[in-house]
Every structure is written in structure tokens, then in C-alpha cells.
Write a protein that holds these residues in place. Structure first.
Motif, PDB file in Angstrom:
ATOM      1  N   ILE A 175       0.850  -1.183   0.000  1.00  0.00           N
ATOM      2  CA  ILE A 175       0.000   0.000   0.000  1.00  0.00           C
ATOM      3  C   ILE A 175       0.890   1.239   0.000  1.00  0.00           C
ATOM      4  CG2 ILE A 175      -1.711   1.320   1.306  1.00  0.00           C
ATOM      5  CD1 ILE A 175      -2.577  -1.373   2.593  1.00  0.00           C
ATOM      6  N   VAL A 176       0.667   2.137  -0.939  1.00  0.00           N
ATOM      7  CA  VAL A 176       1.440   3.384  -1.012  1.00  0.00           C
ATOM      8  C   VAL A 176       0.461   4.549  -1.061  1.00  0.00           C
ATOM      9  CG1 VAL A 176       3.117   4.737  -2.316  1.00  0.00           C
ATOM     10  CG2 VAL A 176       3.347   2.248  -2.204  1.00  0.00           C
ATOM     11  N   GLU A 177       0.755   5.599  -0.312  1.00  0.00           N
ATOM     12  CA  GLU A 177      -0.067   6.798  -0.347  1.00  0.00           C
ATOM     13  C   GLU A 177       0.826   8.034  -0.428  1.00  0.00           C
ATOM     14  OE1 GLU A 177      -1.955   8.198   3.250  1.00  0.00           O
ATOM     15  OE2 GLU A 177      -0.733   6.864   4.505  1.00  0.00           O
ATOM     16  N   THR A 178       0.256   9.137  -0.936  1.00  0.00           N
ATOM     17  CA  THR A 178       0.937  10.428  -0.864  1.00  0.00           C
ATOM     18  C   THR A 178       0.176  11.272   0.151  1.00  0.00           C
ATOM     19  OG1 THR A 178      -0.374  11.454  -2.644  1.00  0.00           O
ATOM     20  CG2 THR A 178       1.645  10.265  -3.273  1.00  0.00           C
ATOM     21  N   VAL A 187       5.960  11.633   1.314  1.00  0.00           N
ATOM     22  CA  VAL A 187       5.696  13.035   1.652  1.00  0.00           C
ATOM     23  C   VAL A 187       6.699  13.923   0.919  1.00  0.00           C
ATOM     24  CG1 VAL A 187       4.657  12.543   3.891  1.00  0.00           C
ATOM     25  CG2 VAL A 187       7.132  12.840   3.724  1.00  0.00           C
ATOM     26  N   GLN A 188       6.359  15.199   0.794  1.00  0.00           N
ATOM     27  CA  GLN A 188       7.154  16.099  -0.044  1.00  0.00           C
ATOM     28  C   GLN A 188       8.380  16.667   0.666  1.00  0.00           C
ATOM     29  OE1 GLN A 188       4.582  18.902  -1.936  1.00  0.00           O
ATOM     30  NE2 GLN A 188       5.950  19.188  -3.677  1.00  0.00           N
ATOM     31  N   ASN A 189       8.301  16.778   2.004  1.00  0.00           N
ATOM     32  CA  ASN A 189       9.421  17.358   2.747  1.00  0.00           C
ATOM     33  C   ASN A 189       9.394  16.875   4.190  1.00  0.00           C
ATOM     34  OD1 ASN A 189       7.414  19.084   4.071  1.00  0.00           O
ATOM     35  ND2 ASN A 189       7.456  20.305   2.201  1.00  0.00           N
ATOM     36  N   SER A 190      10.445  17.199   4.945  1.00  0.00           N
ATOM     37  CA  SER A 190      10.563  16.725   6.314  1.00  0.00           C
ATOM     38  C   SER A 190       9.477  17.297   7.220  1.00  0.00           C
ATOM     39  CB  SER A 190      11.951  17.078   6.874  1.00  0.00           C
ATOM     40  OG  SER A 190      12.184  18.475   6.806  1.00  0.00           O
ATOM     41  N   ARG A 191       9.000  18.502   6.905  1.00  0.00           N
ATOM     42  CA  ARG A 191       7.934  19.097   7.709  1.00  0.00           C
ATOM     43  C   ARG A 191       6.645  18.283   7.578  1.00  0.00           C
ATOM     44  NH1 ARG A 191       6.505  25.309   6.652  1.00  0.00           N
ATOM     45  NH2 ARG A 191       5.512  24.392   4.819  1.00  0.00           N
ATOM     46  N   SER A 192       6.345  17.859   6.367  1.00  0.00           N
ATOM     47  CA  SER A 192       5.168  17.015   6.153  1.00  0.00           C
ATOM     48  C   SER A 192       5.338  15.666   6.836  1.00  0.00           C
ATOM     49  CB  SER A 192       4.919  16.811   4.650  1.00  0.00           C
ATOM     50  OG  SER A 192       4.448  17.990   4.040  1.00  0.00           O
ATOM     51  N   GLU A 193       6.557  15.140   6.803  1.00  0.00           N
ATOM     52  CA  GLU A 193       6.819  13.864   7.460  1.00  0.00           C
ATOM     53  C   GLU A 193       6.555  13.958   8.962  1.00  0.00           C
ATOM     54  OE1 GLU A 193      10.325  10.494   7.489  1.00  0.00           O
ATOM     55  OE2 GLU A 193      10.911  12.599   7.741  1.00  0.00           O
ATOM     56  N   SER A 194       7.040  15.017   9.595  1.00  0.00           N
ATOM     57  CA  SER A 194       6.839  15.205  11.031  1.00  0.00           C
ATOM     58  C   SER A 194       5.359  15.348  11.361  1.00  0.00           C
ATOM     59  CB  SER A 194       7.607  16.432  11.516  1.00  0.00           C
ATOM     60  OG  SER A 194       8.998  16.271  11.334  1.00  0.00           O
ATOM     61  N   PHE A 239       3.732   2.537  13.101  1.00  0.00           N
ATOM     62  CA  PHE A 239       4.035   3.628  12.185  1.00  0.00           C
ATOM     63  C   PHE A 239       4.282   3.080  10.781  1.00  0.00           C
ATOM     64  CE2 PHE A 239       5.331   5.887  16.119  1.00  0.00           C
ATOM     65  CZ  PHE A 239       4.532   7.002  15.965  1.00  0.00           C
ATOM     66  N   PRO A 240       3.642   3.673   9.768  1.00  0.00           N
ATOM     67  CA  PRO A 240       3.955   3.295   8.391  1.00  0.00           C
ATOM     68  C   PRO A 240       5.371   3.769   8.057  1.00  0.00           C
ATOM     69  CG  PRO A 240       1.875   4.505   8.536  1.00  0.00           C
ATOM     70  CD  PRO A 240       2.568   4.667   9.847  1.00  0.00           C
ATOM     71  N   GLU A 241       5.953   3.189   7.047  1.00  0.00           N
ATOM     72  CA  GLU A 241       7.250   3.674   6.571  1.00  0.00           C
ATOM     73  C   GLU A 241       7.022   4.974   5.803  1.00  0.00           C
ATOM     74  OE1 GLU A 241      10.649   2.399   3.297  1.00  0.00           O
ATOM     75  OE2 GLU A 241       9.445   0.833   4.252  1.00  0.00           O
ATOM     76  N   THR A 242       7.876   5.960   6.007  1.00  0.00           N
ATOM     77  CA  THR A 242       7.746   7.226   5.288  1.00  0.00           C
ATOM     78  C   THR A 242       8.956   7.439   4.379  1.00  0.00           C
ATOM     79  OG1 THR A 242       8.718   8.422   7.147  1.00  0.00           O
ATOM     80  CG2 THR A 242       6.314   8.337   7.034  1.00  0.00           C
ATOM     81  N   ILE A 243       8.698   8.042   3.228  1.00  0.00           N
ATOM     82  CA  ILE A 243       9.744   8.395   2.272  1.00  0.00           C
ATOM     83  C   ILE A 243       9.601   9.871   1.953  1.00  0.00           C
ATOM     84  CG2 ILE A 243      10.654   8.052  -0.047  1.00  0.00           C
ATOM     85  CD1 ILE A 243       9.646   5.185   0.042  1.00  0.00           C
ATOM     86  N   VAL A 244      10.649  10.647   2.183  1.00  0.00           N
ATOM     87  CA  VAL A 244      10.640  12.069   1.850  1.00  0.00           C
ATOM     88  C   VAL A 244      11.182  12.214   0.431  1.00  0.00           C
ATOM     89  CG1 VAL A 244      11.510  14.364   2.433  1.00  0.00           C
ATOM     90  CG2 VAL A 244      10.969  12.730   4.258  1.00  0.00           C
ATOM     91  N   ALA A 245      10.369  12.795  -0.447  1.00  0.00           N
ATOM     92  CA  ALA A 245      10.784  12.906  -1.855  1.00  0.00           C
ATOM     93  C   ALA A 245      10.170  14.149  -2.482  1.00  0.00           C
ATOM     94  CB  ALA A 245      10.356  11.660  -2.624  1.00  0.00           C
ATOM     95  N   GLU A 246      10.997  15.110  -2.823  1.00  0.00           N
ATOM     96  CA  GLU A 246      10.494  16.290  -3.523  1.00  0.00           C
ATOM     97  C   GLU A 246       9.970  15.913  -4.907  1.00  0.00           C
ATOM     98  OE1 GLU A 246      13.272  19.454  -3.683  1.00  0.00           O
ATOM     99  OE2 GLU A 246      13.567  19.561  -1.508  1.00  0.00           O
TER     100      GLU A 246
END
Length: 212
Positions: A45-48, A76-83, A98-105
Motif C-alpha cells: 500500500i502506497v499513499e501520498t 511526503v514532499q518534505n521533512s515538515r510534512s513527514e513530522s 508507524f507506516p514507513e515514510t519516504i521524503v521525496a520532492e
């Protein structure tokens, strides 16, 4: 091999998501999305997600991942969104992993590295970010289900390079569009039965029955 529908698993995820999101101000059709993810027995499962977005759908996907024994990843788009995302998950009433998060512009690069996606949820309020994720998704051999939240993106057009079996638009929580991407090497099948999900609007109490 194709995704196989399990009404029992869908029902369990639906009920558990309703319980997990009962204290949230914006249910966001989370139980509907969770039921689809669990019911199709998906494995990736992947979400934005973007800062300021509702967290209910993410909670529903996390619930679904437990029922389907699936991996749940959020881009997520940036570290602020990740937090903000991780904090919102932590503050939810349900004890979740916690789901796994990937920060990617640039979500396209991240999506290309995730092979075998069979359930993808994007938020159309951030159209550029969502479209990049959709166009670069590496779907699995069993096919995939794609959900676009908060607007209608014309998934057939965005996924024009993929074999889309059918699309459905639902008039709930700002609009939801669902597309089914065919399994690889899939031909015409005589078993094309419709699957049905009942969704109750938490604010109006109105009941909707949808074919997925």
C-alpha cells in the motif's frame, strides 16, 4: 494471477477503521478506502500525503495493512510534512504501528523504486505531486487499485499508458475516483462480478452503496 476479493477481510477492516476514526472531525471516507485495500488482499500500500491533509484515510490504510498483512508506505514532499504525518498518526485514538515514510520532492523517482504496488492512494489537492506518483507507479503483476481523493483526476487519462479495466467516481468527501489496473497478461475473463461496499456518511447519516 489477479487480486482476489475477500468480503470478510473487507468487513473487518471497515469496522475497525470506523472505531479508530470515530473521534476524528474529518472521517474522509477512511472506512471505504480501508475496506477496499484489505478486501483486495493487497501486499504493498502506497499513499501520498501533504501537511494539512486529513489523517483518517492514512489510519484506515494502516488498519487495512494489518488485516491484509501488507506493507504500508507514505510518500511526503518534505521533512515538515513527514513530522506532521507521524505526529498525526501518533495522536490517533488507535494504537497503530508507524507506516514507513519516504521524503521525496520528486515522487516519481521514489515510486519507480517501489516495485509491485497494488494499492495506491493520492490526494488530488496537490495535483502535481499526485500526478507524478501516478505516472511513475510500478504496479504489481496481480494488477492494482488506484484511489484519487479530494477531486476527480480523470485516472484513465493520467494512467493512459496502463491497461485500466474500469473507473468509478464517488460523490463523497470532496470526490473520490477509483481505477482498477489490469493484471499483467490478463485477458477477458468470464468472472467479472461486481463487488459492493456500503458507505455511511458520518455527518448526514446517508447510506450509499457503491460498486467497486
Amino acid at each position: 494471477m489477479k487480486l482476489v476479493w475477500s468480503p470478510e477481510t473487507a468487513s473487518k477492516a471497515y469496522i475497525d477503521t470506523v472505531k479508530s476514526c470515530e473521534n476524528l472531525e474529518t472521517p474522509d471516507a477512511a472506512e471505504l478506502i480501508a475496506a477496499m485495500a484489505a478486501g483486495w488482499n493487497v501486499k504493498l500500500i502506497v499513499e501520498t500525503w501533504s501537511e494539512g491533509d486529513a489523517i483518517a484515510s492514512s489510519i484506515g490504510l494502516n488498519v487495512a495493512s494489518k488485516h491484509a498483512n501488507a506493507k504500508h508506505i507514505c510518500i511526503v514532499q518534505n521533512s515538515r510534512s513527514e513530522s506532521a504525518y507521524l505526529q498525526a498518526i501518533q495522536e490517533s485514538s488507535s494504537p497503530l504501528n508507524f507506516p514507513e515514510t519516504i521524503v521525496a520532492e520528486e515522487p516519481g523517482k521514489a515510486m519507480k523504486k517501489l516495485q509491485g504496488v497494488d494499492f495506491l492512494v493520492v490526494d488530488w489537492r496537490n495535483k502535481e505531486f499526485a500526478a507524478a506518483a501516478l505516472k511513475n507507479a510500478a504496479f504489481g503483476n496481480r494488477g492494482a487499485v488506484v484511489v484519487c481523493r479530494n477531486g476527480y483526476s480523470s485516472l484513465r487519462r493520467v494512467l493512459r499508458d496502463r491497461k485500466v479495466v474500469r473507473t468509478v467516481t464517488l460523490p463523497v468527501t470532496g470526490g473520490i475516483e477509483i481505477a482498477h489496473v489490469a493484471a499483467r497478461n490478463s485477458g477477458k475473463s468470464g468472472n467479472n462480478k461486481r463487488r459492493w461496499i456500503t458507505h455511511v456518511d458520518q455527518r448526514s447519516g446517508e447510506e450509499h452503496v457503491f460498486s467497486i
